[in-house]
Design a protein around this motif. Structure first.
Motif, PDB file in Angstrom:
ATOM      1  N   LEU A 263       0.853  -1.155   0.081  1.00  0.00           N
ATOM      2  CA  LEU A 263      -0.039   0.114   0.005  1.00  0.00           C
ATOM      3  C   LEU A 263       0.808   1.187   0.056  1.00  0.00           C
ATOM      4  O   LEU A 263       1.974   1.163   0.276  1.00  0.00           O
ATOM      5  CB  LEU A 263      -0.741   0.098   1.212  1.00  0.00           C
ATOM      6  CG  LEU A 263      -2.007  -0.955   1.389  1.00  0.00           C
ATOM      7  CD1 LEU A 263      -2.400  -1.033   2.693  1.00  0.00           C
ATOM      8  CD2 LEU A 263      -2.842  -1.119   0.140  1.00  0.00           C
ATOM      9  N   THR A 264       0.423   2.259  -0.551  1.00  0.00           N
ATOM     10  CA  THR A 264       1.158   3.690  -0.743  1.00  0.00           C
ATOM     11  C   THR A 264       0.021   4.789  -0.127  1.00  0.00           C
ATOM     12  O   THR A 264      -1.174   4.806  -0.619  1.00  0.00           O
ATOM     13  CB  THR A 264       1.630   3.921  -2.046  1.00  0.00           C
ATOM     14  OG1 THR A 264       2.574   3.123  -2.288  1.00  0.00           O
ATOM     15  CG2 THR A 264       2.521   5.146  -1.951  1.00  0.00           C
ATOM     16  N   LEU A 265       0.345   5.783   0.589  1.00  0.00           N
ATOM     17  CA  LEU A 265      -0.673   6.731   1.273  1.00  0.00           C
ATOM     18  C   LEU A 265      -0.729   7.791   0.009  1.00  0.00           C
ATOM     19  O   LEU A 265       0.285   8.009  -0.707  1.00  0.00           O
ATOM     20  CB  LEU A 265      -0.123   7.318   2.365  1.00  0.00           C
ATOM     21  CG  LEU A 265       0.102   6.492   3.651  1.00  0.00           C
ATOM     22  CD1 LEU A 265       0.737   7.088   4.573  1.00  0.00           C
ATOM     23  CD2 LEU A 265      -1.268   6.179   3.924  1.00  0.00           C
ATOM     24  N   ASP A 266      -1.948   8.286  -0.344  1.00  0.00           N
ATOM     25  CA  ASP A 266      -2.148   9.227  -1.308  1.00  0.00           C
ATOM     26  C   ASP A 266      -2.148  10.593  -0.812  1.00  0.00           C
ATOM     27  O   ASP A 266      -2.986  11.141  -0.023  1.00  0.00           O
ATOM     28  CB  ASP A 266      -3.660   8.942  -1.881  1.00  0.00           C
ATOM     29  CG  ASP A 266      -3.968   9.930  -2.945  1.00  0.00           C
ATOM     30  OD1 ASP A 266      -3.099  10.624  -3.297  1.00  0.00           O
ATOM     31  OD2 ASP A 266      -5.181   9.600  -3.357  1.00  0.00           O
ATOM     32  N   ARG A 281       4.668   6.120   3.153  1.00  0.00           N
ATOM     33  CA  ARG A 281       4.529   4.901   4.026  1.00  0.00           C
ATOM     34  C   ARG A 281       4.196   5.406   5.336  1.00  0.00           C
ATOM     35  O   ARG A 281       3.735   4.495   6.391  1.00  0.00           O
ATOM     36  CB  ARG A 281       5.282   3.891   3.831  1.00  0.00           C
ATOM     37  CG  ARG A 281       5.669   3.125   2.372  1.00  0.00           C
ATOM     38  CD  ARG A 281       6.421   2.199   2.335  1.00  0.00           C
ATOM     39  NE  ARG A 281       6.079   1.136   3.257  1.00  0.00           N
ATOM     40  CZ  ARG A 281       5.044   0.096   2.827  1.00  0.00           C
ATOM     41  NH1 ARG A 281       4.572   0.089   1.421  1.00  0.00           N
ATOM     42  NH2 ARG A 281       4.783  -0.783   3.544  1.00  0.00           N
ATOM     43  N   CYS A 307      -5.353   5.621   1.358  1.00  0.00           N
ATOM     44  CA  CYS A 307      -4.506   5.034   0.402  1.00  0.00           C
ATOM     45  C   CYS A 307      -4.762   5.113  -1.203  1.00  0.00           C
ATOM     46  O   CYS A 307      -5.791   5.633  -1.571  1.00  0.00           O
ATOM     47  CB  CYS A 307      -4.230   3.411   0.611  1.00  0.00           C
ATOM     48  SG  CYS A 307      -3.375   3.390   2.199  1.00  0.00           S
ATOM     49  N   GLU A 308      -3.839   4.959  -2.092  1.00  0.00           N
ATOM     50  CA  GLU A 308      -4.099   5.171  -3.365  1.00  0.00           C
ATOM     51  C   GLU A 308      -5.018   4.252  -4.032  1.00  0.00           C
ATOM     52  O   GLU A 308      -5.561   4.640  -5.135  1.00  0.00           O
ATOM     53  CB  GLU A 308      -2.608   5.132  -4.228  1.00  0.00           C
ATOM     54  CG  GLU A 308      -1.595   6.312  -3.836  1.00  0.00           C
ATOM     55  CD  GLU A 308      -0.578   6.448  -4.467  1.00  0.00           C
ATOM     56  OE1 GLU A 308       0.052   5.299  -5.177  1.00  0.00           O
ATOM     57  OE2 GLU A 308       0.221   7.565  -4.610  1.00  0.00           O
ATOM     58  N   TYR A 418     -10.857   1.689   0.194  1.00  0.00           N
ATOM     59  CA  TYR A 418      -9.616   2.256   0.507  1.00  0.00           C
ATOM     60  C   TYR A 418      -9.198   2.130   1.650  1.00  0.00           C
ATOM     61  O   TYR A 418      -9.848   2.905   2.630  1.00  0.00           O
ATOM     62  CB  TYR A 418      -9.660   3.710  -0.109  1.00  0.00           C
ATOM     63  CG  TYR A 418      -9.795   3.723  -1.601  1.00  0.00           C
ATOM     64  CD1 TYR A 418      -8.848   4.106  -2.595  1.00  0.00           C
ATOM     65  CD2 TYR A 418     -10.864   3.605  -1.956  1.00  0.00           C
ATOM     66  CE1 TYR A 418      -8.931   4.194  -3.836  1.00  0.00           C
ATOM     67  CE2 TYR A 418     -11.264   3.582  -3.565  1.00  0.00           C
ATOM     68  CZ  TYR A 418     -10.241   4.082  -4.246  1.00  0.00           C
ATOM     69  OH  TYR A 418     -10.537   4.263  -5.945  1.00  0.00           O
ATOM     70  N   LEU A 434       2.898   2.006   7.466  1.00  0.00           N
ATOM     71  CA  LEU A 434       2.570   0.985   6.803  1.00  0.00           C
ATOM     72  C   LEU A 434       3.864   0.079   6.999  1.00  0.00           C
ATOM     73  O   LEU A 434       4.782   0.228   6.398  1.00  0.00           O
ATOM     74  CB  LEU A 434       2.030   1.272   5.498  1.00  0.00           C
ATOM     75  CG  LEU A 434       0.904   1.899   4.911  1.00  0.00           C
ATOM     76  CD1 LEU A 434       0.814   2.481   3.764  1.00  0.00           C
ATOM     77  CD2 LEU A 434      -0.352   1.418   5.781  1.00  0.00           C
TER      78      LEU A 434
END
Length: 437
Positions: A263-266, A281, A307-308, A418, A434
């Protein structure tokens, strides 16, 4: 059994060393039957004994368990053999429970399954997913599948580390001419080519009724896929649905981590008073506003971030937290502007979160919260398991690579969700990261 008839009571009196009143004989008979139930007889004998107690107007054991079920405080780890028998009797007498039997309502354990096996046998659908089952359970379930009196048509064993040895035992029941199972879910059960070969052999028998087989999140390999896919074209097979998506060698990890997703934060959703780091992250609450550009997806009041990527399958991730945070999921259409509950994670019908702090855990949805009893050993690391198709979201406290179940939310997801987080803006220094697995 006729034990309430006076003529039979007279015959029973001959079994005792002294003659007494009929009421006294009733009491002695009840006590004798209760002792026999406590000796943990076969399920069939146990059920007959409970019918005997009913005829003698003694329902104390049954009423005790029924009261615990109604109050929601049934603790199966403390039940005596007689109380387990009473629970089986109650469930077998309930048509509602026999439509769909979910083991997790009672105890997500192999010991509970073995004690409640008569209920599984009498049910139309058994949900046994994520219950720490092994090949010992598969051997017992195989006997259920090959039983002439079994009513089982749908069996969900997903997310149990059954491995090929367990699947081989299940296949023995599947190939029985008495087996009438129509749906079998083995998603995430550590199945490889060997297990697929056993299943293919069982399904090639002329009497197999299986129409749907779920082997997603396993590692069937080329040979396993070839065997099972060929069966879809075979007119002798009744199988018409085969799921093998998200397969691969990475799915052979034990436990929930086989479902791990990166996962990657938006950054376009982050409140300006939270700071991103570690390649998006990690997020930390700060006093100074960050120079994020204007964006329609950005929250402007609550310290939140998404997250994206939206998720629709089976996914697992872990989060390390400090301070006071919320961890959960939301639909993308959650409102971003304003300080109302319709913008706050857990404050509406579009989001589900676990509120985490040093004081404990609270599950939040629709602007209401449910306290979660913390485990004996807890940590500042939370695991989240999403089974989107099944409509479940589970939270775990992770200690030394062991997941301790905290709470499971049951719902119906209607669109991708999400991963979402809230860093409490009144707790400067609160953060979450994360985890890489």
């Amino acid at each position: 059994m006729g034990l309430s008839l006076q003529t039979n009571q007279r015959l029973l009196q001959l079994q005792f060393t002294y003659k007494g009143s009929i009421s006294q004989t009733n009491e002695e008979t009840v006590q004798y039957i209760r002792e026999k139930i406590g000796e943990n007889p076969s399920p069939e004998k146990s059920i007959n004994l409970f019918h005997c107690l009913n005829e003698l107007n003694d329902r104390s054991l049954v009423e005790q368990i029924q009261q615990s079920l109604r109050s929601g405080c049934l603790s199966t780890d403390k039940l005596s053999p007689a109380q387990w028998s009473a629970l089986v009797f109650i469930l077998l007498s309930s048509e509602e429970d026999l439509d769909v039997f979910d083991l997790k309502k009672y105890s997500a354990s192999e010991e509970a399954l073995l004690k409640l096996l008569p209920v599984v046998k009498a049910s139309n659908k058994a949900v046994l997913s994520g219950c720490n089952l092994s090949k010992r359970s598969c051997e017992a379930l195989s006997s259920v599948l090959s039983s002439q009196s079994s009513s089982l048509r749908h069996l969900d064993l997903s997310n149990n580390d059954l491995q090929d040895s367990g699947v081989k035992l299940l296949s023995g029941g599947l190939e029985s001419p008495l087996c009438t199972l129509e749906t079998l879910r083995l998603s995430g059960c550590l199945v490889t080519e060997e297990g697929c070969a056993s299943l293919a052999s069982a399904l090639s028998s002329n009497h197999s009724h299986l129409r749907e087989l779920d082997l997603s999140y396993n590692h069937p390999g080329d040979s396993g896929l070839k065997l099972l896919s060929a069966g879809l074209e075979d007119p002798d097979w009744r199988l018409d649905t085969l799921r093998v998506d998200n397969s691969g060698i990475c799915r052979l990890k034990p436990g929930l981590r086989k479902y791990y997703c990166e996962l990657t934060l938006d950054s376009n959703t982050a409140l300006r008073k939270v700071k991103l780091s570690d390649d998006n992250r990690k997020v930390t609450a700060v006093e100074e506003e960050q120079p994020y550009p204007d964006h329609p997806d950005r929250f402007n009041h609550w310290g939140q971030i998404l997250c994206e990527t939206g998720l629709t399958g089976c996914c697992y991730w872990e989060v390390k937290w400090e301070g006071w945070v919320d961890i959960g999921v939301t639909y993308r259409r959650i409102k971003r502007k304003g300080n109302g509950a319709d913008c706050r994670l857990g404050g509406n019908d579009q989001s589900w979160v676990l509120d985490c702090s040093d004081e404990g855990f609270i599950v939040c949805h629709k602007n209401s919260g449910t306290s979660v009893r913390p485990p004996a050993s807890s940590s500042n690391r939370v695991g989240v398991y999403l089974d989107w198709p099944a409509g479940t979201l589970s939270f775990y406290s992770v200690c030394s690579d062991t997941q301790i179940h905290l709470h499971t939310i049951n719902t119906t997801f209607t669109e991708p969700v999400y991963p979402a987080f809230r860093i409490r803006d009144k707790s400067f220094g609160a953060s979450l990261s994360l985890c890489r697995l």
